[in-house]
Write a protein that holds these residues in place. Structure first.
Motif, PDB file in Angstrom:
ATOM      1  N   ARG A 106       3.779   4.441   3.737  1.00  0.00           N
ATOM      2  CA  ARG A 106       3.394   3.832   4.691  1.00  0.00           C
ATOM      3  C   ARG A 106       2.786   4.304   5.820  1.00  0.00           C
ATOM      4  O   ARG A 106       1.907   3.702   6.362  1.00  0.00           O
ATOM      5  N   TRP A 107       2.835   5.554   5.904  1.00  0.00           N
ATOM      6  CA  TRP A 107       1.984   6.368   6.885  1.00  0.00           C
ATOM      7  C   TRP A 107       0.700   6.482   6.466  1.00  0.00           C
ATOM      8  O   TRP A 107      -0.492   6.102   7.355  1.00  0.00           O
ATOM      9  N   GLN A 108       0.362   6.565   5.211  1.00  0.00           N
ATOM     10  CA  GLN A 108      -1.109   6.489   4.838  1.00  0.00           C
ATOM     11  C   GLN A 108      -1.598   5.047   4.938  1.00  0.00           C
ATOM     12  O   GLN A 108      -2.686   5.058   5.215  1.00  0.00           O
ATOM     13  N   PHE A 109      -1.090   4.269   4.620  1.00  0.00           N
ATOM     14  CA  PHE A 109      -1.551   2.762   4.846  1.00  0.00           C
ATOM     15  C   PHE A 109      -1.646   2.405   6.120  1.00  0.00           C
ATOM     16  O   PHE A 109      -2.667   1.816   6.548  1.00  0.00           O
ATOM     17  N   GLU A 134      -8.581  -0.715   0.372  1.00  0.00           N
ATOM     18  CA  GLU A 134      -8.153  -1.829  -0.741  1.00  0.00           C
ATOM     19  C   GLU A 134      -7.855  -0.699  -1.939  1.00  0.00           C
ATOM     20  O   GLU A 134      -7.158  -1.238  -2.880  1.00  0.00           O
ATOM     21  N   PHE A 135      -8.025   0.430  -2.231  1.00  0.00           N
ATOM     22  CA  PHE A 135      -7.632   1.256  -3.341  1.00  0.00           C
ATOM     23  C   PHE A 135      -6.106   1.556  -3.387  1.00  0.00           C
ATOM     24  O   PHE A 135      -5.671   1.782  -4.260  1.00  0.00           O
ATOM     25  N   GLN A 136      -5.645   1.285  -2.094  1.00  0.00           N
ATOM     26  CA  GLN A 136      -4.194   1.657  -1.939  1.00  0.00           C
ATOM     27  C   GLN A 136      -3.204   0.671  -2.723  1.00  0.00           C
ATOM     28  O   GLN A 136      -2.145   1.202  -2.992  1.00  0.00           O
ATOM     29  N   PHE A 137      -3.768  -0.429  -2.754  1.00  0.00           N
ATOM     30  CA  PHE A 137      -2.945  -1.555  -3.314  1.00  0.00           C
ATOM     31  C   PHE A 137      -2.483  -1.022  -4.662  1.00  0.00           C
ATOM     32  O   PHE A 137      -1.231  -1.681  -5.204  1.00  0.00           O
ATOM     33  N   GLY A 138      -3.544  -0.317  -5.583  1.00  0.00           N
ATOM     34  CA  GLY A 138      -3.106  -0.015  -6.974  1.00  0.00           C
ATOM     35  C   GLY A 138      -2.448   1.600  -6.870  1.00  0.00           C
ATOM     36  O   GLY A 138      -1.890   1.808  -7.918  1.00  0.00           O
ATOM     37  N   MET A 139      -2.708   2.028  -5.880  1.00  0.00           N
ATOM     38  CA  MET A 139      -2.511   3.547  -5.820  1.00  0.00           C
ATOM     39  C   MET A 139      -0.754   3.636  -5.479  1.00  0.00           C
ATOM     40  O   MET A 139       0.045   4.203  -6.207  1.00  0.00           O
ATOM     41  N   ASN A 140      -0.586   3.134  -4.296  1.00  0.00           N
ATOM     42  CA  ASN A 140       1.069   3.261  -3.702  1.00  0.00           C
ATOM     43  C   ASN A 140       1.776   1.810  -3.511  1.00  0.00           C
ATOM     44  O   ASN A 140       2.931   2.103  -3.453  1.00  0.00           O
ATOM     45  N   TRP A 141       1.043   0.967  -3.891  1.00  0.00           N
ATOM     46  CA  TRP A 141       1.785  -0.426  -3.720  1.00  0.00           C
ATOM     47  C   TRP A 141       1.324  -1.257  -4.933  1.00  0.00           C
ATOM     48  O   TRP A 141       1.497  -2.457  -4.798  1.00  0.00           O
TER      49      TRP A 141
END
Length: 494
Positions: A8-11, A73-80
């Motif tokens: 959550r912090w990263q996003f 957008e990369f975070q959708f596949g990485m963390n979520w």
């Protein structure tokens, strides 16, 4: 602290940083298009000078926004990944429209504008910047429509644990979206207006040889010392006046759409509304606290329901209802963040709009003709120019606070009533992996922030290019393809 907290912090870090560029892109694009339109209609060179100057600031900001948006957008596949799985079928359509229609339109016509100064007819070149500016706003529409669906999901059904869209039109005309989109767009124009005010105020002070603190220094002209000081400052007065009008008008739209959003919160997200006031229990005639201990009776009910006696649901009572409806869990967002974000958003936003209204009043009059001379504009007071520079952080802080209120206030849901944040994180990602990526992203974004600041400050301090030499009217009117100025493309690229 676990992997969910760090994710959550990263996003949050990447989103807030990216969101600094979005409103500037939306507002600056339209402002630059307006300046070029004024030059096209009047032929006055100072409009061309301002178009090139603010056009370069617009391009610096646009480039940085693209870079940070891709990383986000990369975070959708990485963390979520669980979140992506649930919303993918719904988000696919609006985000595809944003990429294929809006962003393609924006980037294509922006490229034509950059390299088309000495190659395209003036009218087509002007149309290119307008198309790019309109594309930015269309892009915001589709993204905000997807975001509004998370707050108030409509036009879908859940099949095998995934949301499947059943009505695209319902998603795009979601009542939450129809309130949120103009609110955020108008706030973007306030942010861009505040930025232009700060730049114009700085240049006015610099032309007069005055620093922000009031100390005298060497004047920094446009590049031609033979140009009278009044002509140089009048050019910046033009950009400042344009920003004042844009900020004041956008502020009216922000207030109107904010009122509509408050009414929707009462119906769709009562916990967020209660958290914004720190209201513990259902209360008829709920008051609004300016700061803790200073309350206006009935104001929250008036804002949320247009009725000073209306009942507003309280945090603890909503918690009990949600436990009965969704099962045991903590459905309360971070109360201090929501409470103060709401006040920073309203306070700093009102201060920025108030500054613009004051500026319009200060510059409203003109000197009467004297000794046969034509009327001249009233100079911008140096103290007001200094105030515009110092107020630069206010609209940016206001829109970031509004975004925090919007997103953190929805917790613990990623999709209101359907998907909890704790169930949205990627199951195979551990604390170490998220900590490493958070550190790398934070450092990378810090470097990008420094580069952005250096480029913007360097360009603002250097000022615009030397105005073009007077043109032969016969030449200027004889060809629609002649821009009457040197190509802009080489000077816009770093």
């Amino acid at each position: 602290m676990d992997a969910l907290d760090l994710a959550r912090w990263q996003f949050g870090v990447t989103t807030v940083y990216h969101f600094l560029f979005v409103p500037l892109t939306i507002g600056l694009g339209v402002f630059v298009a307006g300046l070029q339109t004024a030059w096209h209609r009047t032929g006055k060179d100072h409009y061309l000078t301002l178009t090139k100057f603010f056009g370069k600031l617009f391009l610096i900001n646009f480039a940085m926004g693209v870079v940070t948006g891709i990383v986000q957008e990369f975070q959708f596949g990485m963390n979520w990944s669980e979140y992506s799985t649930f919303v993918g079928d719904v988000f696919g359509a609006p985000l595809a429209l944003e990429a294929l229609l809006a962003f393609f339109m924006e980037s294509t016509f922006l490229g034509l504008w950059i390299f088309g100064w000495d190659r395209l007819p003036k009218r087509l070149h002007l149309a290119a910047i307008w198309a790019a500016a309109i594309g930015s706003n269309i892009s915001a529409y589709f993204i905000l429509a997807a975001n509004a669906w998370m707050k108030h999901p409509v036009g879908y059904e859940v099949v095998n644990g995934r949301a499947r869209m059943t009505d695209l039109w319902a998603v795009l005309t979601n009542p939450t979206a129809l309130a949120q989109i103009p609110h955020v767009a108008a706030a973007a124009f306030v942010v861009a207006g505040g930025f232009i005010l700060a730049v114009s105020g700085y240049r006015i002070l610099r032309e007069r040889g005055v620093t922000i603190t009031g100390r005298r220094t060497a004047a920094g002209g446009v590049g031609d010392a033979t140009v009278p000081l009044r002509r140089r400052t009048d050019m910046w007065r033009t950009s400042l006046r344009g920003a004042l009008v844009m900020t004041a008008l956008a502020g009216v739209v922000v207030a109107g759409t904010g009122d509509l959003s408050g009414q929707l919160l009462r119906e769709q997200q009562p916990m967020k509304l209660a958290a914004a006031e720190g209201l513990a229990h259902d209360t008829a005639g709920a008051g609004f606290s300016i700061v803790p201990g200073v309350e206006v009776p009935g104001l929250l009910s008036l804002l949320a329901a247009h009725d000073p006696g209306a009942t507003i649901q309280g945090i603890e009572d909503i918690q009990q209802r949600y436990e009965q409806q969704f099962g045991p869990a903590d459905y309360t967002p971070n109360l201090p963040v929501i409470f103060w974000s709401f006040r920073v958003m309203i306070g700093f936003g009102m201060a920025t709009v108030g500054l613009s209204v004051l500026g319009l009043w200060l510059t409203r009059k003109r000197r009467g003709p004297r000794r046969g001379r034509t009327a001249a504009p009233v100079p911008v007071p140096s103290w007001f120019a200094r105030a515009c520079v110092l107020a630069l952080p206010l609209p940016m802080a206001a829109i970031i606070a509004g975004w925090l209120l919007s997103e953190i206030g929805r917790q613990p849901w990623t999709v209101q009533g359907e998907l909890l944040t704790a169930a949205s994180v990627s199951p195979g990602v551990g604390l170490t992996e998220v900590a490493i990526s958070l550190t790398l992203f934070t450092v990378l974004y810090g470097v990008l922030a420094l580069a952005e600041a250096v480029l913007l400050v360097r360009h603002v301090k250097a000022g615009p290019e030397t105005p073009p030499a007077p043109r032969d009217p016969a030449v200027a009117e004889g060809s629609d393809t002649d821009s009457g100025a040197a190509p802009l493309a080489p000077t816009l690229m770093y």
